[in-house]
Design a protein around this motif. Structure first.
Motif, PDB file in Angstrom:
ATOM      1  N   ALA A 188       0.685  -1.239  -0.089  1.00 23.42           N
ATOM      2  CA  ALA A 188       0.030  -0.225  -0.120  1.00 23.42           C
ATOM      3  C   ALA A 188       0.910   1.341  -0.155  1.00 23.42           C
ATOM      4  O   ALA A 188       0.570   2.167  -0.662  1.00 23.42           O
ATOM      5  CB  ALA A 188      -0.810  -0.023   1.323  1.00 23.42           C
ATOM      6  N   ARG A 189       2.167   1.153   0.648  1.00 27.85           N
ATOM      7  CA  ARG A 189       2.746   2.379   0.796  1.00 27.85           C
ATOM      8  C   ARG A 189       3.570   2.497  -0.426  1.00 27.85           C
ATOM      9  O   ARG A 189       3.566   3.761  -1.061  1.00 27.85           O
ATOM     10  CB  ARG A 189       4.089   2.089   2.025  1.00 27.85           C
ATOM     11  CG  ARG A 189       4.961   3.229   2.151  1.00 27.85           C
ATOM     12  CD  ARG A 189       5.918   3.001   3.164  1.00 27.85           C
ATOM     13  NE  ARG A 189       5.501   2.869   4.434  1.00 27.85           N
ATOM     14  CZ  ARG A 189       5.488   1.704   5.310  1.00 27.85           C
ATOM     15  NH1 ARG A 189       5.506   0.507   4.595  1.00 27.85           N
ATOM     16  NH2 ARG A 189       4.835   1.605   6.392  1.00 27.85           N
ATOM     17  N   ARG A 190       3.900   1.738  -1.240  1.00 31.98           N
ATOM     18  CA  ARG A 190       4.572   2.038  -2.465  1.00 31.98           C
ATOM     19  C   ARG A 190       3.675   2.421  -3.426  1.00 31.98           C
ATOM     20  O   ARG A 190       3.887   3.427  -4.301  1.00 31.98           O
ATOM     21  CB  ARG A 190       5.385   0.560  -2.886  1.00 31.98           C
ATOM     22  CG  ARG A 190       6.564   0.118  -2.103  1.00 31.98           C
ATOM     23  CD  ARG A 190       6.957  -1.000  -2.649  1.00 31.98           C
ATOM     24  NE  ARG A 190       8.262  -1.505  -1.951  1.00 31.98           N
ATOM     25  CZ  ARG A 190       8.827  -2.917  -2.051  1.00 31.98           C
ATOM     26  NH1 ARG A 190       8.149  -3.661  -2.853  1.00 31.98           N
ATOM     27  NH2 ARG A 190      10.003  -3.123  -1.467  1.00 31.98           N
ATOM     28  N   ALA A 191       2.451   1.669  -3.688  1.00 29.68           N
ATOM     29  CA  ALA A 191       1.390   2.329  -4.475  1.00 29.68           C
ATOM     30  C   ALA A 191       0.858   3.388  -4.139  1.00 29.68           C
ATOM     31  O   ALA A 191       0.328   4.072  -5.124  1.00 29.68           O
ATOM     32  CB  ALA A 191       0.358   1.105  -4.899  1.00 29.68           C
ATOM     33  N   GLY A 192       0.675   3.906  -3.214  1.00 31.86           N
ATOM     34  CA  GLY A 192       0.044   5.064  -2.608  1.00 31.86           C
ATOM     35  C   GLY A 192      -1.367   5.191  -2.956  1.00 31.86           C
ATOM     36  O   GLY A 192      -2.115   4.506  -3.356  1.00 31.86           O
ATOM     37  N   GLY A 193      -2.133   6.462  -2.555  1.00 32.18           N
ATOM     38  CA  GLY A 193      -3.356   6.675  -2.888  1.00 32.18           C
ATOM     39  C   GLY A 193      -4.265   5.747  -2.204  1.00 32.18           C
ATOM     40  O   GLY A 193      -4.188   5.179  -1.224  1.00 32.18           O
ATOM     41  N   SER A 194      -5.538   5.350  -3.035  1.00 36.74           N
ATOM     42  CA  SER A 194      -6.178   4.479  -2.447  1.00 36.74           C
ATOM     43  C   SER A 194      -5.960   3.011  -2.269  1.00 36.74           C
ATOM     44  O   SER A 194      -6.612   2.206  -1.617  1.00 36.74           O
ATOM     45  CB  SER A 194      -7.469   4.375  -3.441  1.00 36.74           C
ATOM     46  OG  SER A 194      -7.066   3.942  -4.888  1.00 36.74           O
ATOM     47  N   ALA A 195      -4.534   2.758  -2.705  1.00 34.57           N
ATOM     48  CA  ALA A 195      -3.877   1.214  -2.373  1.00 34.57           C
ATOM     49  C   ALA A 195      -4.129   1.095  -0.967  1.00 34.57           C
ATOM     50  O   ALA A 195      -4.165  -0.215  -0.406  1.00 34.57           O
ATOM     51  CB  ALA A 195      -2.687   1.302  -2.997  1.00 34.57           C
ATOM     52  N   ILE A 196      -4.064   2.080  -0.086  1.00 36.85           N
ATOM     53  CA  ILE A 196      -4.267   1.930   1.379  1.00 36.85           C
ATOM     54  C   ILE A 196      -5.446   0.818   1.870  1.00 36.85           C
ATOM     55  O   ILE A 196      -5.412  -0.054   2.741  1.00 36.85           O
ATOM     56  CB  ILE A 196      -4.255   3.136   2.133  1.00 36.85           C
ATOM     57  CG1 ILE A 196      -4.142   2.900   3.645  1.00 36.85           C
ATOM     58  CG2 ILE A 196      -5.670   4.034   1.771  1.00 36.85           C
ATOM     59  CD1 ILE A 196      -2.916   2.415   4.119  1.00 36.85           C
ATOM     60  N   LEU A 197      -6.324   0.894   0.876  1.00 41.62           N
ATOM     61  CA  LEU A 197      -7.511  -0.026   1.252  1.00 41.62           C
ATOM     62  C   LEU A 197      -7.177  -1.564   1.058  1.00 41.62           C
ATOM     63  O   LEU A 197      -7.682  -2.525   1.426  1.00 41.62           O
ATOM     64  CB  LEU A 197      -8.681   0.256   0.076  1.00 41.62           C
ATOM     65  CG  LEU A 197      -9.262   1.457   0.292  1.00 41.62           C
ATOM     66  CD1 LEU A 197     -10.098   1.804  -1.084  1.00 41.62           C
ATOM     67  CD2 LEU A 197     -10.179   1.449   1.318  1.00 41.62           C
ATOM     68  N   ALA A 198      -5.963  -1.940   0.318  1.00 43.30           N
ATOM     69  CA  ALA A 198      -5.624  -3.287   0.407  1.00 43.30           C
ATOM     70  C   ALA A 198      -4.650  -3.893   1.663  1.00 43.30           C
ATOM     71  O   ALA A 198      -4.520  -5.021   1.768  1.00 43.30           O
ATOM     72  CB  ALA A 198      -4.634  -3.340  -0.953  1.00 43.30           C
ATOM     73  N   ALA A 199      -4.600  -2.850   2.607  1.00 40.66           N
ATOM     74  CA  ALA A 199      -3.478  -3.022   3.561  1.00 40.66           C
ATOM     75  C   ALA A 199      -4.471  -3.882   4.736  1.00 40.66           C
ATOM     76  O   ALA A 199      -3.970  -4.819   5.221  1.00 40.66           O
ATOM     77  CB  ALA A 199      -3.419  -1.927   4.376  1.00 40.66           C
ATOM     78  N   PRO A 200      -6.055  -3.830   4.932  1.00 39.63           N
ATOM     79  CA  PRO A 200      -6.560  -5.003   5.770  1.00 39.63           C
ATOM     80  C   PRO A 200      -7.164  -6.270   5.012  1.00 39.63           C
ATOM     81  O   PRO A 200      -7.312  -6.327   3.864  1.00 39.63           O
ATOM     82  CB  PRO A 200      -7.825  -4.232   6.269  1.00 39.63           C
ATOM     83  CG  PRO A 200      -7.984  -2.919   5.434  1.00 39.63           C
ATOM     84  CD  PRO A 200      -6.378  -2.754   4.457  1.00 39.63           C
ATOM     85  N   ILE A 201      -7.170  -7.436   5.625  1.00 40.15           N
ATOM     86  CA  ILE A 201      -7.681  -8.579   5.193  1.00 40.15           C
ATOM     87  C   ILE A 201      -8.967  -8.990   6.280  1.00 40.15           C
ATOM     88  O   ILE A 201      -8.486  -8.627   7.514  1.00 40.15           O
ATOM     89  CB  ILE A 201      -6.699  -9.596   5.408  1.00 40.15           C
ATOM     90  CG1 ILE A 201      -5.589  -9.671   4.484  1.00 40.15           C
ATOM     91  CG2 ILE A 201      -7.526 -10.909   5.341  1.00 40.15           C
ATOM     92  CD1 ILE A 201      -6.104  -9.736   3.060  1.00 40.15           C
ATOM     93  N   ARG A 202      -9.918  -9.052   5.635  1.00 37.02           N
ATOM     94  CA  ARG A 202     -11.076  -9.349   6.557  1.00 37.02           C
ATOM     95  C   ARG A 202     -11.707 -10.784   6.505  1.00 37.02           C
ATOM     96  O   ARG A 202     -11.580 -11.343   5.587  1.00 37.02           O
ATOM     97  CB  ARG A 202     -12.364  -8.383   6.097  1.00 37.02           C
ATOM     98  CG  ARG A 202     -12.123  -7.141   6.105  1.00 37.02           C
ATOM     99  CD  ARG A 202     -13.391  -6.130   5.751  1.00 37.02           C
ATOM    100  NE  ARG A 202     -13.611  -6.527   4.382  1.00 37.02           N
ATOM    101  CZ  ARG A 202     -13.232  -5.917   3.091  1.00 37.02           C
ATOM    102  NH1 ARG A 202     -12.221  -5.111   3.368  1.00 37.02           N
ATOM    103  NH2 ARG A 202     -13.468  -6.452   2.163  1.00 37.02           N
ATOM    104  N   ILE A 203     -11.985 -11.169   7.679  1.00 37.76           N
ATOM    105  CA  ILE A 203     -12.124 -12.663   7.927  1.00 37.76           C
ATOM    106  C   ILE A 203     -13.496 -12.844   8.527  1.00 37.76           C
ATOM    107  O   ILE A 203     -13.925 -12.425   9.444  1.00 37.76           O
ATOM    108  CB  ILE A 203     -11.114 -13.379   9.089  1.00 37.76           C
ATOM    109  CG1 ILE A 203      -9.764 -13.418   8.273  1.00 37.76           C
ATOM    110  CG2 ILE A 203     -11.765 -14.931   9.207  1.00 37.76           C
ATOM    111  CD1 ILE A 203      -9.020 -12.410   8.825  1.00 37.76           C
ATOM    112  N   GLY A 204     -14.518 -13.408   7.682  1.00 36.91           N
ATOM    113  CA  GLY A 204     -15.670 -13.691   8.179  1.00 36.91           C
ATOM    114  C   GLY A 204     -15.913 -14.754   9.128  1.00 36.91           C
ATOM    115  O   GLY A 204     -15.401 -15.869   8.669  1.00 36.91           O
ATOM    116  N   VAL A 205     -16.769 -14.767  10.196  1.00 34.90           N
ATOM    117  CA  VAL A 205     -17.066 -15.949  10.997  1.00 34.90           C
ATOM    118  C   VAL A 205     -18.663 -15.857  11.331  1.00 34.90           C
ATOM    119  O   VAL A 205     -19.239 -14.904  11.416  1.00 34.90           O
ATOM    120  CB  VAL A 205     -16.366 -15.517  12.415  1.00 34.90           C
ATOM    121  CG1 VAL A 205     -16.411 -16.965  13.183  1.00 34.90           C
ATOM    122  CG2 VAL A 205     -14.937 -15.352  12.276  1.00 34.90           C
TER     123      VAL A 205
END
Length: 291
Positions: free
Chosen positions: A78-95
């Motif tokens: 995310a840091r390298r790509a910048g901008g809206s790429a910060i949205l790729a930083a979290p992973i969500r797990i459904g339970v």
């Protein structure tokens, strides 16, 4: 000869037509109370090197919850790509209380959010996917099939928003710190029936993403996600994100469609009010009205 040529053409074109699903089904756990199930998964994820940043129990969806984790490989991408790429930083797990487990597919969301930065990050994302499979199991992708090549400019249909739509912007501030402080303060007040689920902040890059629980029974996620498919609970929570001094939230016609790409238009019409309601709620957190 014609059949042979057709077969060869199909083989040559196949890579361009590869499709990918938004979620991966994990190995189920024995049914139980959600907090206990989430605790077991959190430990597994920590053991595989992930950092747990949030736990979410959506109001109105009593049998569904989600965990949020991150990883240095994700934040670096995310840091390298910048901008809206910060949205790729979290992973969500459904339970789910019946023991079902699912998680966001790094290849799907990475293509959508990292865009031009995906190729450089792909080896790291594949390693993240392997570790998720080790921690949670891997029974296959589900939730719809979107051609890989379309994800960087995804939209549900003509006329709807893409990742780079100006409609995603909520408000602007003189600095990153002011923008982040405003969102944090409004979340602390529970403005609009909201609460914070997680935050991932990269201050040196002036990037942040914050998971937001929308708790209003008439307009929150329990209403709209419940109507179109809470089995996709790994789509939650929704998020607000900050780039430099600007605050954004993906408009629902993009974010919800990306999360439920297999739904028909008739199903989406059941929540036709949701995109504007979400935008208004998150706009209040950003200190602005709707645009």
């Amino acid at each position: 000869m014609k059949r042979l040529l057709a077969a060869l053409a199909a083989l040559l074109l196949a890579p361009a037509c590869l499709a990918i699903g938004p979620y991966v089904e994990g190995e189920p756990l024995p049914a139980g109370e959600l907090p206990a199930l989430m605790g077991r998964l959190e430990q597994r994820l920590r053991d595989d090197g992930f950092t747990v940043v949030g736990r979410h129990l959506p109001p109105g969806l009593p049998k569904h919850g989600s965990l949020v984790v991150t990883d240095p490989a994700l934040t670096q991408a995310a840091r390298r790509a910048g901008g809206s790429a910060i949205l790729a930083a979290p992973i969500r797990i459904g339970v789910r209380s019946d023991g079902s487990v699912s998680y966001t597919n790094p290849g799907y969301w990475g293509r959508a959010y990292l865009r031009g930065g995906f190729d450089a990050a792909e080896p790291a994302l594949q390693a993240v996917r392997a570790r998720l499979a080790h921690a949670l199991g891997e029974r296959g992708a589900f939730g719809g099939d979107v051609p890989e090549a379309e994800l960087s400019a995804y939209r549900y249909m003509i006329g709807m928003e893409r990742i780079d739509s100006p409609r995603h912007e909520l408000n602007g501030f003189a600095s990153f710190d002011e923008a982040l402080g405003t969102v944090r303060a409004n979340l602390a007040q529970g403005l609009g029936g909201t609460s914070a689920v997680y935050e991932i902040v990269l201050p040196e890059a002036k990037l942040a993403v914050i998971g937001v629980a929308m708790n209003d029974p008439d307009s929150g996620e329990g209403w709209w996600a419940g109507r179109i498919g809470p089995d996709h609970v790994a789509a939650l929570p929704y998020e607000i994100y900050i780039v430099d001094g600007k605050v954004y939230a993906l408009y629902g016609r993009y974010r919800i469609a990306l999360s439920w790409p297999a739904l028909g238009m008739g199903q989406f019409m059941r929540i036709v009010r949701a995109p504007d309601l979400i935008h208004a709620t998150l706009g209040r957190l950003a200190g602005a009205g709707t645009r």
